[in-house]
Design a protein around this motif. Structure first.
Motif, PDB file in Angstrom:
ATOM      1  N   ILE A 182       2.779   1.827  -3.635  1.00  0.00           N
ATOM      2  CA  ILE A 182       1.694   2.116  -4.468  1.00  0.00           C
ATOM      3  C   ILE A 182       1.634   3.573  -4.233  1.00  0.00           C
ATOM      4  O   ILE A 182       1.223   4.501  -5.344  1.00  0.00           O
ATOM      5  N   ALA A 183       1.129   4.088  -3.004  1.00  0.00           N
ATOM      6  CA  ALA A 183       0.895   5.626  -2.752  1.00  0.00           C
ATOM      7  C   ALA A 183       2.077   6.398  -2.969  1.00  0.00           C
ATOM      8  O   ALA A 183       1.785   7.465  -3.646  1.00  0.00           O
ATOM      9  N   LEU A 193       7.679   1.225  -9.572  1.00  0.00           N
ATOM     10  CA  LEU A 193       6.839   0.236  -9.495  1.00  0.00           C
ATOM     11  C   LEU A 193       6.365  -0.503 -11.071  1.00  0.00           C
ATOM     12  O   LEU A 193       6.176  -1.535 -10.797  1.00  0.00           O
ATOM     13  N   ASN A 194       6.325   0.192 -11.812  1.00  0.00           N
ATOM     14  CA  ASN A 194       6.164  -0.405 -13.227  1.00  0.00           C
ATOM     15  C   ASN A 194       7.265  -1.325 -13.446  1.00  0.00           C
ATOM     16  O   ASN A 194       6.833  -2.564 -13.799  1.00  0.00           O
ATOM     17  N   GLU A 226      -1.188 -10.466 -20.623  1.00  0.00           N
ATOM     18  CA  GLU A 226      -2.582  -9.807 -20.410  1.00  0.00           C
ATOM     19  C   GLU A 226      -3.399 -10.831 -19.622  1.00  0.00           C
ATOM     20  O   GLU A 226      -4.185 -10.190 -18.770  1.00  0.00           O
ATOM     21  N   TYR A 285      -6.058  -6.432  -6.394  1.00  0.00           N
ATOM     22  CA  TYR A 285      -5.535  -5.313  -6.249  1.00  0.00           C
ATOM     23  C   TYR A 285      -6.673  -4.313  -6.318  1.00  0.00           C
ATOM     24  O   TYR A 285      -6.642  -3.197  -5.420  1.00  0.00           O
ATOM     25  N   TYR A 286      -7.712  -4.531  -6.865  1.00  0.00           N
ATOM     26  CA  TYR A 286      -8.791  -3.552  -7.156  1.00  0.00           C
ATOM     27  C   TYR A 286      -9.364  -3.377  -5.783  1.00  0.00           C
ATOM     28  O   TYR A 286      -9.539  -2.510  -5.087  1.00  0.00           O
ATOM     29  N   SER A 312      -4.385 -10.851 -11.699  1.00  0.00           N
ATOM     30  CA  SER A 312      -4.177  -9.799 -10.354  1.00  0.00           C
ATOM     31  C   SER A 312      -4.933  -8.875 -10.384  1.00  0.00           C
ATOM     32  O   SER A 312      -5.098  -8.351  -8.994  1.00  0.00           O
ATOM     33  N   ALA A 313      -5.527  -8.084 -11.251  1.00  0.00           N
ATOM     34  CA  ALA A 313      -6.184  -6.850 -11.127  1.00  0.00           C
ATOM     35  C   ALA A 313      -7.506  -6.929 -10.151  1.00  0.00           C
ATOM     36  O   ALA A 313      -7.460  -6.083  -9.421  1.00  0.00           O
ATOM     37  N   ARG A 320      -2.248 -10.383 -16.040  1.00  0.00           N
ATOM     38  CA  ARG A 320      -2.771  -8.885 -15.453  1.00  0.00           C
ATOM     39  C   ARG A 320      -4.241  -9.114 -15.041  1.00  0.00           C
ATOM     40  O   ARG A 320      -4.742  -8.718 -13.932  1.00  0.00           O
ATOM     41  N   ALA A 324       4.233   5.827  -5.560  1.00  0.00           N
ATOM     42  CA  ALA A 324       4.221   5.920  -6.880  1.00  0.00           C
ATOM     43  C   ALA A 324       3.224   7.130  -7.313  1.00  0.00           C
ATOM     44  O   ALA A 324       3.391   7.612  -8.532  1.00  0.00           O
ATOM     45  N   ALA A 379       7.011   5.777  -9.606  1.00  0.00           N
ATOM     46  CA  ALA A 379       5.973   5.215 -10.478  1.00  0.00           C
ATOM     47  C   ALA A 379       6.800   4.131 -11.571  1.00  0.00           C
ATOM     48  O   ALA A 379       6.551   3.144 -11.856  1.00  0.00           O
ATOM     49  N   ARG A 381       0.929  -1.181   0.022  1.00  0.00           N
ATOM     50  CA  ARG A 381       0.127   0.059  -0.148  1.00  0.00           C
ATOM     51  C   ARG A 381       0.919   1.221   0.040  1.00  0.00           C
ATOM     52  O   ARG A 381       0.553   1.993  -0.721  1.00  0.00           O
ATOM     53  N   LEU A 435       5.432 -10.130 -14.041  1.00  0.00           N
ATOM     54  CA  LEU A 435       4.407 -10.689 -14.992  1.00  0.00           C
ATOM     55  C   LEU A 435       5.554 -11.551 -15.916  1.00  0.00           C
ATOM     56  O   LEU A 435       4.950 -12.556 -16.593  1.00  0.00           O
ATOM     57  N   TYR A 444       6.370  -4.449 -11.452  1.00  0.00           N
ATOM     58  CA  TYR A 444       5.390  -5.509 -11.854  1.00  0.00           C
ATOM     59  C   TYR A 444       5.559  -6.081 -13.280  1.00  0.00           C
ATOM     60  O   TYR A 444       5.188  -7.243 -13.757  1.00  0.00           O
TER      61      TYR A 444
END
Lengths: 212, 212
Positions: free
Chosen positions: A122-123, A135-136, A167, A177-178, A173-174, A170, A125, A132, A119, A143, A139
Protein backbone atom coordinates in the motif's frame (compact mmCIF):
# COMPACT_ATOMS: atom_id res chain seq x y z
CA UNK A 1 -3.00 -21.01 7.24
CA UNK A 2 -5.66 -19.47 5.05
CA UNK A 3 -4.96 -15.91 3.95
CA UNK A 4 -6.57 -13.41 1.64
CA UNK A 5 -4.18 -14.73 -0.98
CA UNK A 6 -1.97 -17.80 -1.32
CA UNK A 7 1.14 -15.70 -1.28
CA UNK A 8 3.44 -18.19 0.33
CA UNK A 9 2.68 -21.22 -1.83
CA UNK A 10 4.40 -22.02 -5.11
CA UNK A 11 1.98 -21.76 -7.99
CA UNK A 12 2.24 -22.09 -11.74
CA UNK A 13 2.50 -18.69 -13.40
CA UNK A 14 -0.32 -16.98 -15.31
CA UNK A 15 -1.75 -19.37 -17.90
CA UNK A 16 -1.00 -18.22 -21.41
CA UNK A 17 1.86 -15.92 -20.55
CA UNK A 18 4.53 -18.51 -19.89
CA UNK A 19 4.72 -22.30 -19.86
CA UNK A 20 3.58 -23.39 -16.38
CA UNK A 21 6.53 -24.82 -14.52
CA UNK A 22 8.93 -23.56 -17.21
CA UNK A 23 12.11 -21.67 -16.47
CA UNK A 24 10.50 -18.24 -16.88
CA UNK A 25 7.76 -19.18 -14.42
CA UNK A 26 10.29 -20.57 -11.93
CA UNK A 27 12.37 -17.41 -12.10
CA UNK A 28 9.27 -15.28 -11.57
CA UNK A 29 8.18 -17.40 -8.59
CA UNK A 30 11.63 -17.20 -6.98
CA UNK A 31 11.89 -13.44 -7.51
CA UNK A 32 8.36 -12.72 -6.24
CA UNK A 33 8.89 -14.93 -3.18
CA UNK A 34 12.14 -13.08 -2.46
CA UNK A 35 10.34 -9.75 -2.96
CA UNK A 36 7.66 -10.78 -0.50
CA UNK A 37 10.30 -11.91 2.02
CA UNK A 38 12.07 -8.57 1.71
CA UNK A 39 8.85 -6.56 2.11
CA UNK A 40 7.83 -8.61 5.14
CA UNK A 41 11.25 -8.11 6.73
CA UNK A 42 11.96 -4.45 6.09
CA UNK A 43 9.16 -2.73 4.16
CA UNK A 44 9.01 -1.03 0.79
CA UNK A 45 11.52 1.76 1.48
CA UNK A 46 14.29 -0.83 2.03
CA UNK A 47 13.47 -3.00 -1.03
CA UNK A 48 16.70 -3.55 -2.96
CA UNK A 49 16.91 -5.17 -6.43
CA UNK A 50 20.37 -6.67 -5.84
CA UNK A 51 19.33 -8.27 -2.56
CA UNK A 52 16.17 -9.70 -4.14
CA UNK A 53 18.22 -11.17 -7.01
CA UNK A 54 20.73 -12.71 -4.60
CA UNK A 55 18.08 -14.13 -2.30
CA UNK A 56 16.12 -15.55 -5.29
CA UNK A 57 19.30 -17.07 -6.73
CA UNK A 58 18.66 -15.24 -10.00
CA UNK A 59 21.12 -13.07 -11.92
CA UNK A 60 20.90 -9.33 -11.29
CA UNK A 61 20.73 -8.65 -15.04
CA UNK A 62 17.59 -10.78 -15.34
CA UNK A 63 15.92 -9.03 -12.43
CA UNK A 64 16.75 -5.54 -13.73
CA UNK A 65 15.72 -6.45 -17.29
CA UNK A 66 12.37 -8.04 -16.36
CA UNK A 67 11.26 -5.88 -13.42
CA UNK A 68 13.23 -2.66 -13.92
CA UNK A 69 12.91 -1.26 -10.38
CA UNK A 70 11.60 -1.98 -6.87
CA UNK A 71 8.15 -0.65 -7.86
CA UNK A 72 8.18 -3.06 -10.82
CA UNK A 73 8.72 -5.92 -8.39
CA UNK A 74 5.87 -4.77 -6.13
CA UNK A 75 3.48 -4.28 -9.05
CA UNK A 76 4.19 -7.81 -10.31
CA UNK A 77 3.78 -9.24 -6.80
CA UNK A 78 0.36 -7.56 -6.63
CA UNK A 79 -0.63 -9.02 -10.02
CA UNK A 80 0.45 -12.43 -8.71
CA UNK A 81 -1.62 -11.93 -5.53
CA UNK A 82 -4.67 -11.03 -7.64
CA UNK A 83 -4.23 -14.17 -9.78
CA UNK A 84 -4.14 -16.34 -6.67
CA UNK A 85 -7.21 -14.83 -5.03
CA UNK A 86 -8.95 -17.39 -2.78
CA UNK A 87 -12.63 -18.34 -3.25
CA UNK A 88 -15.26 -16.61 -1.10
CA UNK A 89 -17.08 -18.22 1.84
CA UNK A 90 -20.49 -19.85 1.51
CA UNK A 91 -21.77 -20.31 5.06
CA UNK A 92 -25.47 -20.32 4.11
CA UNK A 93 -26.25 -16.82 5.36
CA UNK A 94 -25.12 -13.38 4.26
CA UNK A 95 -24.39 -12.41 7.87
CA UNK A 96 -22.16 -15.48 8.18
CA UNK A 97 -20.37 -14.80 4.90
CA UNK A 98 -19.73 -11.14 5.78
CA UNK A 99 -18.42 -12.15 9.20
CA UNK A 100 -16.14 -14.69 7.49
CA UNK A 101 -14.93 -11.99 5.11
CA UNK A 102 -14.22 -9.53 7.93
CA UNK A 103 -12.48 -12.25 9.95
CA UNK A 104 -10.29 -13.21 6.96
CA UNK A 105 -9.26 -9.61 6.29
CA UNK A 106 -8.52 -9.10 10.00
CA UNK A 107 -6.50 -12.31 10.21
CA UNK A 108 -4.47 -11.33 7.14
CA UNK A 109 -3.75 -7.79 8.35
CA UNK A 110 -2.86 -8.89 11.89
CA UNK A 111 -0.59 -11.72 10.69
CA UNK A 112 2.94 -10.37 11.32
CA UNK A 113 4.25 -11.42 7.91
CA UNK A 114 1.20 -10.64 5.79
CA UNK A 115 0.41 -7.42 7.66
CA UNK A 116 3.91 -6.16 6.88
CA UNK A 117 3.53 -7.17 3.21
CA UNK A 118 0.18 -5.37 2.87
CA UNK A 119 1.51 -2.25 4.58
CA UNK A 120 4.48 -2.29 2.19
CA UNK A 121 2.47 -2.72 -1.02
CA UNK A 122 0.00 0.00 0.00
CA UNK A 123 2.94 2.33 0.75
CA UNK A 124 4.50 1.43 -2.60
CA UNK A 125 1.23 2.30 -4.35
CA UNK A 126 1.33 5.73 -2.69
CA UNK A 127 4.70 6.34 -4.37
CA UNK A 128 4.11 4.90 -7.83
CA UNK A 129 1.26 4.84 -10.34
CA UNK A 130 2.01 1.35 -11.72
CA UNK A 131 1.82 -0.04 -8.17
CA UNK A 132 -1.40 1.90 -7.56
CA UNK A 133 -2.98 0.29 -10.64
CA UNK A 134 -1.81 -3.15 -9.56
CA UNK A 135 -3.17 -2.58 -6.04
CA UNK A 136 -6.50 -1.48 -7.53
CA UNK A 137 -6.49 -4.66 -9.65
CA UNK A 138 -5.85 -6.83 -6.59
CA UNK A 139 -8.81 -5.37 -4.67
CA UNK A 140 -11.04 -5.45 -7.77
CA UNK A 141 -10.31 -9.20 -8.03
CA UNK A 142 -11.04 -9.73 -4.32
CA UNK A 143 -14.30 -7.75 -4.43
CA UNK A 144 -15.49 -9.59 -7.57
CA UNK A 145 -14.65 -12.92 -5.96
CA UNK A 146 -16.89 -12.10 -2.98
CA UNK A 147 -19.75 -10.30 -4.79
CA UNK A 148 -21.79 -13.52 -5.25
CA UNK A 149 -22.28 -13.83 -1.46
CA UNK A 150 -24.39 -10.65 -1.63
CA UNK A 151 -26.35 -11.88 -4.67
CA UNK A 152 -27.16 -15.10 -2.79
CA UNK A 153 -28.12 -13.08 0.31
CA UNK A 154 -30.43 -10.85 -1.74
CA UNK A 155 -32.02 -13.94 -3.33
CA UNK A 156 -32.68 -15.24 0.21
CA UNK A 157 -34.21 -11.88 1.16
CA UNK A 158 -31.47 -10.99 3.65
CA UNK A 159 -30.83 -7.60 2.00
CA UNK A 160 -33.02 -5.56 -0.36
CA UNK A 161 -33.05 -6.56 -4.05
CA UNK A 162 -30.67 -4.31 -5.98
CA UNK A 163 -28.10 -4.11 -3.16
CA UNK A 164 -24.70 -3.28 -4.68
CA UNK A 165 -22.59 -6.23 -3.52
CA UNK A 166 -19.25 -4.59 -4.22
CA UNK A 167 -20.26 -1.51 -2.23
CA UNK A 168 -21.43 -3.67 0.68
CA UNK A 169 -18.14 -5.60 0.64
CA UNK A 170 -16.14 -2.35 0.54
CA UNK A 171 -18.07 -1.29 3.67
CA UNK A 172 -17.00 -4.50 5.47
CA UNK A 173 -13.28 -4.09 4.67
CA UNK A 174 -12.99 -0.30 5.00
CA UNK A 175 -13.09 0.04 8.83
CA UNK A 176 -10.48 -2.74 9.16
CA UNK A 177 -8.02 -1.17 6.73
CA UNK A 178 -8.75 2.25 8.26
CA UNK A 179 -7.50 1.10 11.68
CA UNK A 180 -4.63 -0.89 10.18
CA UNK A 181 -3.23 1.65 7.72
CA UNK A 182 -4.70 5.11 8.43
CA UNK A 183 -5.34 5.71 12.14
CA UNK A 184 -2.84 2.98 13.13
CA UNK A 185 -5.08 1.63 15.89
CA UNK A 186 -5.19 -1.95 17.20
CA UNK A 187 -7.32 -4.34 15.15
CA UNK A 188 -9.03 -7.48 16.44
CA UNK A 189 -12.01 -9.84 16.23
CA UNK A 190 -14.40 -7.29 17.83
CA UNK A 191 -13.59 -4.82 15.04
CA UNK A 192 -14.29 -7.52 12.44
CA UNK A 193 -17.68 -8.30 14.02
CA UNK A 194 -18.59 -4.62 14.21
CA UNK A 195 -17.54 -3.99 10.59
CA UNK A 196 -19.68 -6.87 9.29
CA UNK A 197 -22.61 -5.85 11.51
CA UNK A 198 -22.47 -2.18 10.51
CA UNK A 199 -22.28 -3.00 6.79
CA UNK A 200 -25.21 -5.41 7.01
CA UNK A 201 -27.32 -2.94 9.03
CA UNK A 202 -26.66 -0.19 6.47
CA UNK A 203 -27.50 -2.60 3.62
CA UNK A 204 -30.76 -3.49 5.39
CA UNK A 205 -31.68 0.21 5.39
CA UNK A 206 -31.12 0.32 1.62
CA UNK A 207 -27.97 2.50 1.76
CA UNK A 208 -26.20 0.30 -0.82
CA UNK A 209 -29.20 -0.19 -3.11
CA UNK A 210 -28.63 1.07 -6.64
CA UNK A 211 -31.52 2.32 -8.76
CA UNK A 212 -32.06 0.05 -11.79
CA UNK B 1 -10.43 26.93 1.54
CA UNK B 2 -11.35 24.95 4.59
CA UNK B 3 -9.40 21.72 5.02
CA UNK B 4 -9.17 19.03 7.67
CA UNK B 5 -6.26 21.02 9.03
CA UNK B 6 -4.92 24.53 8.58
CA UNK B 7 -1.74 23.20 7.01
CA UNK B 8 -1.00 26.11 4.75
CA UNK B 9 -1.40 28.93 7.29
CA UNK B 10 1.36 30.19 9.53
CA UNK B 11 0.59 29.48 13.16
CA UNK B 12 2.42 30.01 16.41
CA UNK B 13 4.17 26.83 17.55
CA UNK B 14 2.99 24.59 20.38
CA UNK B 15 2.32 26.67 23.49
CA UNK B 16 4.85 25.91 26.20
CA UNK B 17 7.45 24.32 23.97
CA UNK B 18 8.89 27.46 22.38
CA UNK B 19 8.20 31.19 22.53
CA UNK B 20 5.37 31.82 20.01
CA UNK B 21 6.68 33.89 17.15
CA UNK B 22 10.26 33.43 18.35
CA UNK B 23 13.12 32.33 16.16
CA UNK B 24 12.70 28.63 17.00
CA UNK B 25 9.03 28.79 16.08
CA UNK B 26 9.80 30.59 12.82
CA UNK B 27 12.40 28.02 11.84
CA UNK B 28 9.96 25.19 12.62
CA UNK B 29 7.21 26.86 10.56
CA UNK B 30 9.52 27.39 7.57
CA UNK B 31 10.85 23.81 7.70
CA UNK B 32 7.40 22.23 8.10
CA UNK B 33 6.00 24.36 5.24
CA UNK B 34 8.92 23.27 3.05
CA UNK B 35 8.35 19.65 4.09
CA UNK B 36 4.69 19.90 3.14
CA UNK B 37 5.60 21.49 -0.21
CA UNK B 38 8.04 18.65 -0.93
CA UNK B 39 5.55 15.94 0.04
CA UNK B 40 2.85 17.54 -2.11
CA UNK B 41 5.21 17.77 -5.07
CA UNK B 42 6.97 14.41 -5.02
CA UNK B 43 5.79 12.20 -2.15
CA UNK B 44 7.55 10.69 0.82
CA UNK B 45 10.05 8.53 -1.08
CA UNK B 46 11.61 11.65 -2.63
CA UNK B 47 11.76 13.71 0.59
CA UNK B 48 15.28 15.11 0.93
CA UNK B 49 16.64 16.90 4.01
CA UNK B 50 19.04 19.13 2.05
CA UNK B 51 16.29 20.27 -0.33
CA UNK B 52 13.94 21.01 2.57
CA UNK B 53 16.64 23.05 4.32
CA UNK B 54 17.39 25.02 1.14
CA UNK B 55 13.75 25.67 0.35
CA UNK B 56 13.05 26.74 3.97
CA UNK B 57 16.08 29.03 3.96
CA UNK B 58 17.41 27.27 7.04
CA UNK B 59 20.90 25.82 7.55
CA UNK B 60 21.30 22.10 6.87
CA UNK B 61 22.95 21.60 10.24
CA UNK B 62 19.89 22.96 12.03
CA UNK B 63 17.55 20.71 10.06
CA UNK B 64 19.67 17.59 10.65
CA UNK B 65 20.14 18.41 14.35
CA UNK B 66 16.47 19.15 15.10
CA UNK B 67 14.69 16.64 12.82
CA UNK B 68 17.34 13.98 12.19
CA UNK B 69 15.85 12.37 9.10
CA UNK B 70 12.98 12.60 6.59
CA UNK B 71 10.74 10.55 8.91
CA UNK B 72 11.52 13.04 11.70
CA UNK B 73 10.24 15.84 9.45
CA UNK B 74 7.04 13.94 8.62
CA UNK B 75 6.38 13.05 12.27
CA UNK B 76 6.74 16.71 13.29
CA UNK B 77 4.49 17.83 10.41
CA UNK B 78 1.85 15.40 11.68
CA UNK B 79 2.16 16.76 15.23
CA UNK B 80 1.73 20.25 13.80
CA UNK B 81 -1.35 19.14 11.84
CA UNK B 82 -2.86 17.66 15.02
CA UNK B 83 -2.24 20.93 16.92
CA UNK B 84 -4.06 22.90 14.23
CA UNK B 85 -7.09 20.64 14.01
CA UNK B 86 -10.18 22.60 12.88
CA UNK B 87 -13.39 22.72 14.97
CA UNK B 88 -16.22 20.31 14.12
CA UNK B 89 -19.47 21.28 12.38
CA UNK B 90 -22.66 22.09 14.28
CA UNK B 91 -25.45 22.05 11.70
CA UNK B 92 -28.23 21.26 14.19
CA UNK B 93 -28.66 17.60 13.23
CA UNK B 94 -26.38 14.59 13.50
CA UNK B 95 -27.12 13.63 9.89
CA UNK B 96 -26.06 17.11 8.80
CA UNK B 97 -22.91 17.04 10.92
CA UNK B 98 -21.88 13.58 9.63
CA UNK B 99 -22.50 14.68 6.05
CA UNK B 100 -20.36 17.77 6.71
CA UNK B 101 -17.62 15.56 8.17
CA UNK B 102 -17.69 13.18 5.18
CA UNK B 103 -17.71 16.11 2.75
CA UNK B 104 -14.73 17.72 4.52
CA UNK B 105 -12.69 14.49 4.45
CA UNK B 106 -13.57 13.96 0.78
CA UNK B 107 -12.68 17.55 -0.11
CA UNK B 108 -9.34 17.24 1.68
CA UNK B 109 -8.41 13.90 0.08
CA UNK B 110 -9.46 14.98 -3.42
CA UNK B 111 -7.62 18.31 -3.19
CA UNK B 112 -4.53 17.77 -5.37
CA UNK B 113 -2.13 19.28 -2.85
CA UNK B 114 -3.66 17.93 0.36
CA UNK B 115 -4.42 14.53 -1.15
CA UNK B 116 -0.75 14.15 -2.07
CA UNK B 117 0.30 15.24 1.43
CA UNK B 118 -2.03 12.74 3.11
CA UNK B 119 -0.91 9.92 0.82
CA UNK B 120 2.71 10.78 1.65
CA UNK B 121 2.29 10.91 5.43
CA UNK B 122 0.34 7.63 5.46
CA UNK B 123 3.09 6.01 3.36
CA UNK B 124 5.73 7.43 5.72
CA UNK B 125 3.86 5.91 8.68
CA UNK B 126 4.01 2.52 6.95
CA UNK B 127 7.82 2.80 6.93
CA UNK B 128 8.50 4.24 10.37
CA UNK B 129 7.13 3.78 13.88
CA UNK B 130 7.59 7.41 14.98
CA UNK B 131 5.52 8.53 11.98
CA UNK B 132 2.92 5.86 12.75
CA UNK B 133 2.54 7.22 16.28
CA UNK B 134 2.29 10.77 15.01
CA UNK B 135 -0.31 9.73 12.42
CA UNK B 136 -2.29 7.97 15.15
CA UNK B 137 -2.07 11.18 17.23
CA UNK B 138 -3.39 13.26 14.33
CA UNK B 139 -6.47 11.08 13.85
CA UNK B 140 -7.02 10.80 17.61
CA UNK B 141 -7.16 14.62 17.72
CA UNK B 142 -9.55 14.77 14.76
CA UNK B 143 -11.87 12.11 16.18
CA UNK B 144 -11.92 13.78 19.62
CA UNK B 145 -12.69 17.14 18.01
CA UNK B 146 -15.76 15.66 16.29
CA UNK B 147 -17.02 13.34 19.05
CA UNK B 148 -19.33 16.02 20.56
CA UNK B 149 -21.51 16.00 17.41
CA UNK B 150 -22.51 12.43 18.30
CA UNK B 151 -23.14 13.33 21.97
CA UNK B 152 -25.43 16.17 20.83
CA UNK B 153 -27.16 13.80 18.37
CA UNK B 154 -27.74 11.22 21.09
CA UNK B 155 -29.13 13.94 23.40
CA UNK B 156 -31.59 14.88 20.59
CA UNK B 157 -32.54 11.20 20.23
CA UNK B 158 -31.06 10.83 16.73
CA UNK B 159 -29.00 7.78 17.73
CA UNK B 160 -29.37 5.41 20.70
CA UNK B 161 -28.00 6.57 24.07
CA UNK B 162 -24.57 5.05 24.62
CA UNK B 163 -23.54 5.30 20.94
CA UNK B 164 -19.74 5.37 20.76
CA UNK B 165 -19.11 8.66 18.96
CA UNK B 166 -15.52 7.87 18.01
CA UNK B 167 -16.57 4.54 16.50
CA UNK B 168 -19.36 6.21 14.53
CA UNK B 169 -16.95 8.85 13.23
CA UNK B 170 -14.42 6.18 12.24
CA UNK B 171 -17.23 4.52 10.24
CA UNK B 172 -17.85 7.78 8.34
CA UNK B 173 -14.19 8.27 7.38
CA UNK B 174 -13.20 4.66 6.75
CA UNK B 175 -14.89 4.11 3.34
CA UNK B 176 -13.44 7.38 2.05
CA UNK B 177 -9.86 6.57 3.05
CA UNK B 178 -10.36 2.99 1.82
CA UNK B 179 -11.08 4.19 -1.73
CA UNK B 180 -8.38 6.88 -1.55
CA UNK B 181 -5.50 4.87 -0.11
CA UNK B 182 -6.27 1.14 -0.30
CA UNK B 183 -8.33 0.20 -3.37
CA UNK B 184 -7.24 3.36 -5.21
CA UNK B 185 -10.71 4.02 -6.60
CA UNK B 186 -12.23 7.39 -7.53
CA UNK B 187 -13.72 9.34 -4.61
CA UNK B 188 -16.50 11.92 -4.85
CA UNK B 189 -19.54 13.54 -3.20
CA UNK B 190 -21.73 10.42 -3.72
CA UNK B 191 -19.21 8.37 -1.71
CA UNK B 192 -19.30 10.98 1.07
CA UNK B 193 -23.11 10.86 1.20
CA UNK B 194 -23.12 7.05 1.22
CA UNK B 195 -20.47 6.90 3.97
CA UNK B 196 -22.41 9.26 6.23
CA UNK B 197 -25.70 7.46 5.47
CA UNK B 198 -24.28 3.99 6.12
CA UNK B 199 -22.66 5.03 9.41
CA UNK B 200 -25.85 6.69 10.63
CA UNK B 201 -28.00 3.68 9.63
CA UNK B 202 -25.66 1.31 11.48
CA UNK B 203 -25.69 3.59 14.53
CA UNK B 204 -29.50 3.61 14.43
CA UNK B 205 -29.42 -0.19 14.63
CA UNK B 206 -27.24 0.03 17.76
CA UNK B 207 -24.07 -1.34 16.12
CA UNK B 208 -21.91 1.34 17.77
CA UNK B 209 -23.60 1.24 21.17
CA UNK B 210 -21.25 0.33 24.00
CA UNK B 211 -22.52 -1.48 27.10
CA UNK B 212 -22.19 0.71 30.20
Amino acid sequence: MEQETRLTESQPAVPGTVRPGGRTAKVRRAVLDATEDALAAAGFHALNMDHVAASAGVGKTTVYRRWGSPVGLVADLLRDMAEQSLPASDTGSLAGDLRANAALVTKTLTDPRMGAVFRAVIAAAACDEECAEALNGFYRARLQEWAPVVERGAARGEVPAGTDGIELLRAVSAPLYYRFMITREPLGPADAERAAGAALAAAGEGVFTTPD
